[in-house]
Design a protein around this motif. Structure first.
Motif, PDB file in Angstrom:
ATOM      1  N   GLY A 306       0.731  -1.092   0.120  1.00  0.00           N
ATOM      2  CA  GLY A 306       0.221  -0.028   0.048  1.00  0.00           C
ATOM      3  C   GLY A 306       0.814   1.241  -0.075  1.00  0.00           C
ATOM      4  O   GLY A 306       0.125   2.459   0.104  1.00  0.00           O
ATOM      5  N   LYS A 307       2.038   1.275  -0.164  1.00  0.00           N
ATOM      6  CA  LYS A 307       2.925   2.351  -0.284  1.00  0.00           C
ATOM      7  C   LYS A 307       3.535   2.525  -1.596  1.00  0.00           C
ATOM      8  O   LYS A 307       3.525   1.682  -2.403  1.00  0.00           O
ATOM      9  CB  LYS A 307       4.325   2.123   0.801  1.00  0.00           C
ATOM     10  CG  LYS A 307       3.861   2.007   2.123  1.00  0.00           C
ATOM     11  CD  LYS A 307       5.168   2.113   3.089  1.00  0.00           C
ATOM     12  CE  LYS A 307       4.791   1.881   4.687  1.00  0.00           C
ATOM     13  NZ  LYS A 307       5.881   1.909   5.424  1.00  0.00           N
ATOM     14  N   SER A 308       4.001   3.789  -1.594  1.00  0.00           N
ATOM     15  CA  SER A 308       4.803   4.206  -2.989  1.00  0.00           C
ATOM     16  C   SER A 308       6.041   3.471  -3.360  1.00  0.00           C
ATOM     17  O   SER A 308       6.604   2.934  -2.339  1.00  0.00           O
ATOM     18  CB  SER A 308       5.005   5.846  -3.071  1.00  0.00           C
ATOM     19  OG  SER A 308       3.851   6.607  -2.809  1.00  0.00           O
ATOM     20  N   TRP A 309       6.289   3.312  -4.619  1.00  0.00           N
ATOM     21  CA  TRP A 309       7.662   2.573  -4.955  1.00  0.00           C
ATOM     22  C   TRP A 309       8.879   3.732  -4.548  1.00  0.00           C
ATOM     23  O   TRP A 309       8.544   5.143  -4.732  1.00  0.00           O
ATOM     24  CB  TRP A 309       7.565   2.465  -6.405  1.00  0.00           C
ATOM     25  CG  TRP A 309       6.795   1.276  -6.854  1.00  0.00           C
ATOM     26  CD1 TRP A 309       5.247   1.326  -7.297  1.00  0.00           C
ATOM     27  CD2 TRP A 309       6.797   0.113  -6.697  1.00  0.00           C
ATOM     28  NE1 TRP A 309       4.699   0.221  -7.325  1.00  0.00           N
ATOM     29  CE2 TRP A 309       5.641  -0.754  -7.014  1.00  0.00           C
ATOM     30  CE3 TRP A 309       7.928  -0.719  -6.507  1.00  0.00           C
ATOM     31  CZ2 TRP A 309       5.712  -2.020  -7.224  1.00  0.00           C
ATOM     32  CZ3 TRP A 309       7.931  -2.201  -6.587  1.00  0.00           C
ATOM     33  CH2 TRP A 309       6.738  -3.011  -6.930  1.00  0.00           C
ATOM     34  N   ASP A 310       9.762   3.270  -4.311  1.00  0.00           N
ATOM     35  CA  ASP A 310      11.062   3.811  -4.196  1.00  0.00           C
ATOM     36  C   ASP A 310      12.033   3.099  -4.872  1.00  0.00           C
ATOM     37  O   ASP A 310      12.029   1.966  -5.239  1.00  0.00           O
ATOM     38  CB  ASP A 310      11.178   4.268  -2.756  1.00  0.00           C
ATOM     39  CG  ASP A 310      11.590   3.125  -1.836  1.00  0.00           C
ATOM     40  OD1 ASP A 310      12.100   1.889  -2.318  1.00  0.00           O
ATOM     41  OD2 ASP A 310      10.813   3.151  -0.908  1.00  0.00           O
ATOM     42  N   LYS A 311      13.420   3.819  -4.877  1.00  0.00           N
ATOM     43  CA  LYS A 311      14.563   3.132  -5.463  1.00  0.00           C
ATOM     44  C   LYS A 311      15.012   1.793  -4.906  1.00  0.00           C
ATOM     45  O   LYS A 311      15.549   1.057  -5.637  1.00  0.00           O
ATOM     46  CB  LYS A 311      15.805   4.161  -5.514  1.00  0.00           C
ATOM     47  CG  LYS A 311      16.426   4.730  -4.207  1.00  0.00           C
ATOM     48  CD  LYS A 311      17.545   5.584  -4.400  1.00  0.00           C
ATOM     49  CE  LYS A 311      18.012   5.829  -3.048  1.00  0.00           C
ATOM     50  NZ  LYS A 311      19.168   6.759  -3.260  1.00  0.00           N
ATOM     51  N   GLY A 326      16.370 -11.325 -21.118  1.00  0.00           N
ATOM     52  CA  GLY A 326      17.402 -11.352 -21.531  1.00  0.00           C
ATOM     53  C   GLY A 326      18.126 -10.264 -22.106  1.00  0.00           C
ATOM     54  O   GLY A 326      18.642 -10.153 -22.919  1.00  0.00           O
ATOM     55  N   LEU A 327      17.775  -9.075 -21.304  1.00  0.00           N
ATOM     56  CA  LEU A 327      18.091  -7.837 -21.706  1.00  0.00           C
ATOM     57  C   LEU A 327      19.582  -7.372 -20.844  1.00  0.00           C
ATOM     58  O   LEU A 327      20.029  -8.234 -20.041  1.00  0.00           O
ATOM     59  CB  LEU A 327      17.275  -6.902 -21.229  1.00  0.00           C
ATOM     60  CG  LEU A 327      15.676  -6.914 -21.995  1.00  0.00           C
ATOM     61  CD1 LEU A 327      14.806  -5.899 -21.283  1.00  0.00           C
ATOM     62  CD2 LEU A 327      15.653  -6.735 -23.388  1.00  0.00           C
ATOM     63  N   PRO A 328      20.270  -6.549 -21.383  1.00  0.00           N
ATOM     64  CA  PRO A 328      21.647  -5.934 -20.917  1.00  0.00           C
ATOM     65  C   PRO A 328      21.484  -5.927 -19.363  1.00  0.00           C
ATOM     66  O   PRO A 328      20.490  -5.405 -18.774  1.00  0.00           O
ATOM     67  CB  PRO A 328      22.084  -4.989 -21.407  1.00  0.00           C
ATOM     68  CG  PRO A 328      21.257  -4.998 -22.950  1.00  0.00           C
ATOM     69  CD  PRO A 328      19.938  -5.584 -22.562  1.00  0.00           C
ATOM     70  N   SER A 329      22.328  -6.541 -18.654  1.00  0.00           N
ATOM     71  CA  SER A 329      22.269  -6.568 -17.176  1.00  0.00           C
ATOM     72  C   SER A 329      22.298  -5.101 -16.617  1.00  0.00           C
ATOM     73  O   SER A 329      21.879  -4.847 -15.397  1.00  0.00           O
ATOM     74  CB  SER A 329      23.166  -7.432 -16.467  1.00  0.00           C
ATOM     75  OG  SER A 329      24.809  -7.016 -16.963  1.00  0.00           O
ATOM     76  N   ALA A 330      22.822  -4.153 -17.507  1.00  0.00           N
ATOM     77  CA  ALA A 330      23.066  -2.790 -16.855  1.00  0.00           C
ATOM     78  C   ALA A 330      21.729  -1.858 -16.926  1.00  0.00           C
ATOM     79  O   ALA A 330      21.839  -0.889 -16.646  1.00  0.00           O
ATOM     80  CB  ALA A 330      24.102  -2.016 -17.679  1.00  0.00           C
ATOM     81  N   ALA A 331      20.679  -2.730 -17.506  1.00  0.00           N
ATOM     82  CA  ALA A 331      19.452  -1.765 -17.607  1.00  0.00           C
ATOM     83  C   ALA A 331      18.966  -1.529 -16.344  1.00  0.00           C
ATOM     84  O   ALA A 331      18.921  -2.406 -15.642  1.00  0.00           O
ATOM     85  CB  ALA A 331      18.429  -2.639 -18.658  1.00  0.00           C
ATOM     86  N   THR A 332      18.378  -0.367 -16.084  1.00  0.00           N
ATOM     87  CA  THR A 332      17.794   0.109 -14.869  1.00  0.00           C
ATOM     88  C   THR A 332      16.773   0.902 -15.184  1.00  0.00           C
ATOM     89  O   THR A 332      16.061   0.884 -16.221  1.00  0.00           O
ATOM     90  CB  THR A 332      18.570   0.899 -13.878  1.00  0.00           C
ATOM     91  OG1 THR A 332      19.067   2.240 -14.728  1.00  0.00           O
ATOM     92  CG2 THR A 332      19.978   0.295 -13.654  1.00  0.00           C
ATOM     93  N   ALA A 333      15.816   1.267 -13.987  1.00  0.00           N
ATOM     94  CA  ALA A 333      14.710   2.163 -14.136  1.00  0.00           C
ATOM     95  C   ALA A 333      15.169   3.525 -15.031  1.00  0.00           C
ATOM     96  O   ALA A 333      14.222   3.934 -15.743  1.00  0.00           O
ATOM     97  CB  ALA A 333      14.044   2.738 -12.976  1.00  0.00           C
ATOM     98  N   TYR A 334      16.368   4.357 -14.924  1.00  0.00           N
ATOM     99  CA  TYR A 334      16.647   5.289 -15.622  1.00  0.00           C
ATOM    100  C   TYR A 334      16.983   4.953 -16.683  1.00  0.00           C
ATOM    101  O   TYR A 334      17.031   5.866 -17.858  1.00  0.00           O
ATOM    102  CB  TYR A 334      18.018   6.069 -15.023  1.00  0.00           C
ATOM    103  CG  TYR A 334      17.505   6.939 -14.075  1.00  0.00           C
ATOM    104  CD1 TYR A 334      17.506   8.288 -14.286  1.00  0.00           C
ATOM    105  CD2 TYR A 334      17.316   6.953 -12.607  1.00  0.00           C
ATOM    106  CE1 TYR A 334      16.980   9.508 -13.472  1.00  0.00           C
ATOM    107  CE2 TYR A 334      16.850   7.621 -11.836  1.00  0.00           C
ATOM    108  CZ  TYR A 334      16.898   8.935 -12.031  1.00  0.00           C
ATOM    109  OH  TYR A 334      16.787   9.836 -11.185  1.00  0.00           O
TER     110      TYR A 334
END
Length: 386
Positions: A306-311, A326-334
């Protein structure tokens, strides 16, 4: 004979005492000087009478240590008169700001992101207790060295040792920028090449902001959403549809989205300035589904608890989905924000428009994405939907 604080010799002959030596500038406005017990330059104090409260308002002005002795009085007099004008007009005297920590707290009142950085790198550091009137370049230089020596945390795994890496120059620049801004609000730059030049130790590392190169095309982003667990999928899809910072998207509440006009109000972001943007159809449908049956103050994108997402909470599901897809492991939210902005620039959308939508400056868009081709016709944001 009346005291004349404008005379350097007369100030030097004043007796060291707790109560400042006061000089009347005009009715209700006084300028005081307290000699230093340790042979320093002494401290200037302003005092103005508040008729509504029936008492004097006092403000410490510091020692003006970067100024020649014959210029200190004029500067202190100007600030004392400004305080008197503020008090007489019914204004509030700013809370006492004496130390670096005080300056940071004052600056972060309207800037939550700056407050987070100060809590991590300033308040528990020796520089926090340094008085602004005594701040010198060496204090700031030593703080910077301690900051650069701190490793950056890559991930917080529940099992095993945390993964860390050397702090990148671009990260150091961002952490220094907020301290530089906070100090600049209350301190004038010191004389160049002197120990009073505190600002020189906070100069940014040149060419530190390397271009982000990891890009996920729409097919890869679609696959990522498909592999994300059901709870996190709406949040990840939102990152793919809108070029917002993950923290800004996570901070949205149901009341920030107006279903009638398909407008979104973004209040919490890196810039600290609220803005409204018009949403394309697919993004509006997603936000409408997330806002359904929620109170205005509820998180628009909600975790299972029930809370907001955070990093710290979005890292694990995104990392799991990246691996499953199977995407590049360096992929992040940014990476999703970068990829969406890349598509908008490549489609030929005006840089100023992209900057307004994404909450950054046109200069930054030009710096990081100006190398992309923009020969294609201008496309709407909705055409880039998954």
């Amino acid at each position: 004979m009346a005291l004349d604080l404008s005379r350097v010799g007369e100030r030097e002959r004043l007796k060291v005492q707790r109560e400042p030596h006061w000089q009347r500038l005009r009715a209700g406005c006084f300028l005081g000087f307290r000699p230093s017990k340790r042979g320093g330059k002494g401290t200037w104090i302003a005092r103005a009478y508040d008729e509504d409260a029936g008492k004097y308002r006092v403000k410490s002005l510091g020692d003006f240590g970067t100024l020649p002795g014959n210029e200190m009085f004029a500067t202190a007099k100007k600030e004392a008169e400004a305080l008197a004008e503020l008090v007489e007009a019914g204004g509030q005297v700013r809370s006492k700001v004496e130390t670096v920590a005080d300056a940071c707290r004052e600056y972060s009142k309207a800037r939550p992101e700056a407050g987070h950085r100060f809590r991590r790198y300033v308040y528990d550091d020796p520089i926090a207790k340094v008085k602004l009137s005594k701040l010198r370049r060496r204090h700031v230089k030593e703080w910077r060295e301690r900051l650069e020596d701190q490793p950056a945390l890559v991930s917080r795994r529940k099992e095993g040792e945390p993964i860390q890496r050397k702090r990148a120059p671009s990260t150091v620049n961002r952490d220094m920028a907020v301290l530089r801004a906070a100090l600049a609000k209350v301190l004038s730059p010191g004389a160049p090449n002197s120990d009073a030049a505190w600002q020189e130790a906070l100069k940014a590392v040149q060419n530190a902001n390397g271009r982000r190169t990891l890009y996920l095309d729409r097919g890869q982003r679609r696959k990522l959403v498909e592999k994300t667990d059901a709870i996190a999928a709406p949040f990840v899809r939102g990152l793919c549809l809108l070029p917002l910072r993950p923290g800004a998207l996570a901070a949205l509440t149901a009341g920030d989205f107006d279903k009638r006009t398909a407008e979104l109000s973004i209040g919490k972001d890196k810039t600290g300035k609220p803005r409204r943007i018009q949403l394309p159809t697919e993004a509006a449908k997603l936000l409408a589904s997330q806002a359904a049956s929620k109170l205005p103050g509820a998180p628009l994108f909600m975790r299972a608890i029930g809370k907001s997402w955070d990093k710290n909470s979005w890292k694990l599901p995104i990392a799991a989905a990246v691996a499953a897809a199977g995407l590049p492991s360096a992929a992040t939210a940014y990476t999703l924000r970068h990829s969406t902005i890349t598509d908008l620039v490549s489609a030929g959308l005006p840089l100023l428009t992209i900057a307004q939508i994404s909450g950054t400056s046109a200069e930054m868009i030009e710096r990081h994405y100006g190398h992309l081709s923009s020969d294609a016709a201008v496309k709407a944001l909705g055409e880039l939907a998954l």
